[in-house]
Write a protein that holds these residues in place. Structure first.
Motif, PDB file in Angstrom:
ATOM      1  N   GLN A  45       0.874  -1.235   0.042  1.00  0.00           N
ATOM      2  CA  GLN A  45      -0.100  -0.008   0.084  1.00  0.00           C
ATOM      3  C   GLN A  45       0.789   1.264   0.046  1.00  0.00           C
ATOM      4  OE1 GLN A  45      -0.224  -2.742   1.849  1.00  0.00           O
ATOM      5  NE2 GLN A  45      -2.558  -2.950   2.746  1.00  0.00           N
ATOM      6  N   ALA A  46       1.990   1.206   0.656  1.00  0.00           N
ATOM      7  CA  ALA A  46       2.822   2.493   0.757  1.00  0.00           C
ATOM      8  C   ALA A  46       3.574   2.454  -0.510  1.00  0.00           C
ATOM      9  CB  ALA A  46       3.857   2.172   1.985  1.00  0.00           C
ATOM     10  N   VAL A  54       5.569  -1.700  -6.856  1.00  0.00           N
ATOM     11  CA  VAL A  54       4.568  -2.229  -5.935  1.00  0.00           C
ATOM     12  C   VAL A  54       4.947  -3.957  -6.066  1.00  0.00           C
ATOM     13  CG1 VAL A  54       2.494  -3.019  -5.279  1.00  0.00           C
ATOM     14  CG2 VAL A  54       2.928  -0.652  -6.337  1.00  0.00           C
ATOM     15  N   ASP A  55       6.021  -4.403  -5.107  1.00  0.00           N
ATOM     16  CA  ASP A  55       6.392  -5.614  -5.059  1.00  0.00           C
ATOM     17  C   ASP A  55       6.445  -6.101  -3.779  1.00  0.00           C
ATOM     18  OD1 ASP A  55       8.602  -4.546  -3.971  1.00  0.00           O
ATOM     19  OD2 ASP A  55       9.884  -4.713  -5.727  1.00  0.00           O
ATOM     20  N   GLY A  56       6.243  -5.184  -2.807  1.00  0.00           N
ATOM     21  CA  GLY A  56       6.075  -5.924  -1.349  1.00  0.00           C
ATOM     22  C   GLY A  56       7.189  -6.294  -0.614  1.00  0.00           C
ATOM     23  N   GLY A  80      12.119   4.427   7.895  1.00  0.00           N
ATOM     24  CA  GLY A  80      11.528   4.020   6.724  1.00  0.00           C
ATOM     25  C   GLY A  80      10.874   2.645   6.945  1.00  0.00           C
ATOM     26  N   TYR A  81       9.683   2.614   7.500  1.00  0.00           N
ATOM     27  CA  TYR A  81       8.965   1.339   7.777  1.00  0.00           C
ATOM     28  C   TYR A  81       7.455   1.490   7.410  1.00  0.00           C
ATOM     29  CZ  TYR A  81       7.530  -2.938  10.365  1.00  0.00           C
ATOM     30  OH  TYR A  81       7.087  -4.250  10.563  1.00  0.00           O
ATOM     31  N   ALA A  82       6.878   0.680   6.731  1.00  0.00           N
ATOM     32  CA  ALA A  82       5.490   0.838   6.308  1.00  0.00           C
ATOM     33  C   ALA A  82       4.420   0.104   7.290  1.00  0.00           C
ATOM     34  CB  ALA A  82       5.573   0.055   5.008  1.00  0.00           C
ATOM     35  N   VAL A  89      -1.785   7.488   7.973  1.00  0.00           N
ATOM     36  CA  VAL A  89      -1.989   8.866   7.290  1.00  0.00           C
ATOM     37  C   VAL A  89      -2.036   8.623   5.841  1.00  0.00           C
ATOM     38  CG1 VAL A  89      -0.395  10.656   6.947  1.00  0.00           C
ATOM     39  CG2 VAL A  89      -0.319   9.561   9.108  1.00  0.00           C
ATOM     40  N   MET A  90      -1.660   7.858   5.215  1.00  0.00           N
ATOM     41  CA  MET A  90      -1.789   7.668   3.734  1.00  0.00           C
ATOM     42  C   MET A  90      -3.299   7.287   3.368  1.00  0.00           C
ATOM     43  SD  MET A  90       1.588   5.440   2.623  1.00  0.00           S
ATOM     44  CE  MET A  90       3.296   6.283   2.612  1.00  0.00           C
TER      45      MET A  90
END
Length: 231
Positions: A45-46, A54-56, A80-82, A89-90
């Motif tokens: 998602q981030a 988008v590869d996870g 830097g951690y999703a 927030v996103m």
């Protein structure tokens, strides 16, 4: 920030940061600011939100982009951690964007009051309307955090001060327009998405606070509804 209720409470953010155990056990600030090598639970998602592949899988570029986003919006620690703090927030930003120019599609804010300022706590949006015609907004706002919630209901602007300073928190509250005790619209010099929120006031950018100042006057009504995420 003008809320006159209790001070000094320990509060939570939009959502607790899902972080490695080393951080939870007290990493130093220098360690906390480094890039994380593992993917977070909201990695894809981030990545999509930030326009990354988008590869996870967490890459250095992913980490740096997430870290820059967290730093910009005051999400701590600035790693830097999703995790859920990042995605909370996103996700709110996505929902705000989806509203477009029609923030009150359900017709919740009264249209029979003349000029009225509406505040949707759930979406963290505010706007000013005359009847069913929006005259400013919607704009992102930052409302009361858990324990200091912005109170809901129909209210009126009761007093205004362009250069107010909070007597409780000793902070500047430019373009203050009070509508419920110590709760007011006012400008802040922080991101509207910075968790966990205000002490009850409706924070907004200086540009929007000036516009609200020019459009509202004592006696104009304010309608607050919904529930802020995390409260």
């Amino acid at each position: 920030m003008g809320d006159i209720r209790r001070r000094g409470a320990v509060v939570l953010g939009i959502a607790g940061l899902v972080a490695p155990l080393t951080l939870a056990l007290g990493a130093t600030p220098a360690q906390a600011a480094t890039c994380m090598t593992q993917a977070g639970p909201y990695q894809k998602q981030a990545e999509k939100f930030l326009g990354r592949p988008v590869d996870g899988r967490q890459s250095t570029a992913d980490c740096e982009a997430i870290q820059a986003f967290r730093t910009k919006h005051g999400i701590t620690p600035n790693i830097g951690y999703a995790g859920s703090g990042t995605w909370g927030v996103m996700d709110l930003m996505n929902k705000q964007k989806a509203v477009g120019k029609n923030p009150d599609k359900a017709g919740t804010c009264p249209v029979d009051k003349g000029r009225i300022a509406c505040v949707d706590l759930t979406l963290q949006l505010s706007w000013i309307q005359d009847g069913d015609r929006i005259v400013h907004g919607p704009v992102p706002v930052r409302t009361g955090q858990d324990g200091y919630e912005t109170r809901t209901g129909l209210k009126k602007v009761s007093w205004r001060k362009v250069d107010h300073v909070s007597s409780i928190y000793d902070v500047s509250m430019p373009y203050s327009q009070f509508f419920d005790g110590g709760q007011a619209f006012h400008a802040v010099g922080a991101s509207m998405w910075k968790p966990p929120g205000s002490h009850g006031c409706v924070n907004m950018t200086t540009i929007d606070a000036k516009k609200y100042w020019s459009l509202l006057k004592n006696g104009d009504e304010v309608f607050v509804y919904g529930r802020k995420p995390g409260t």
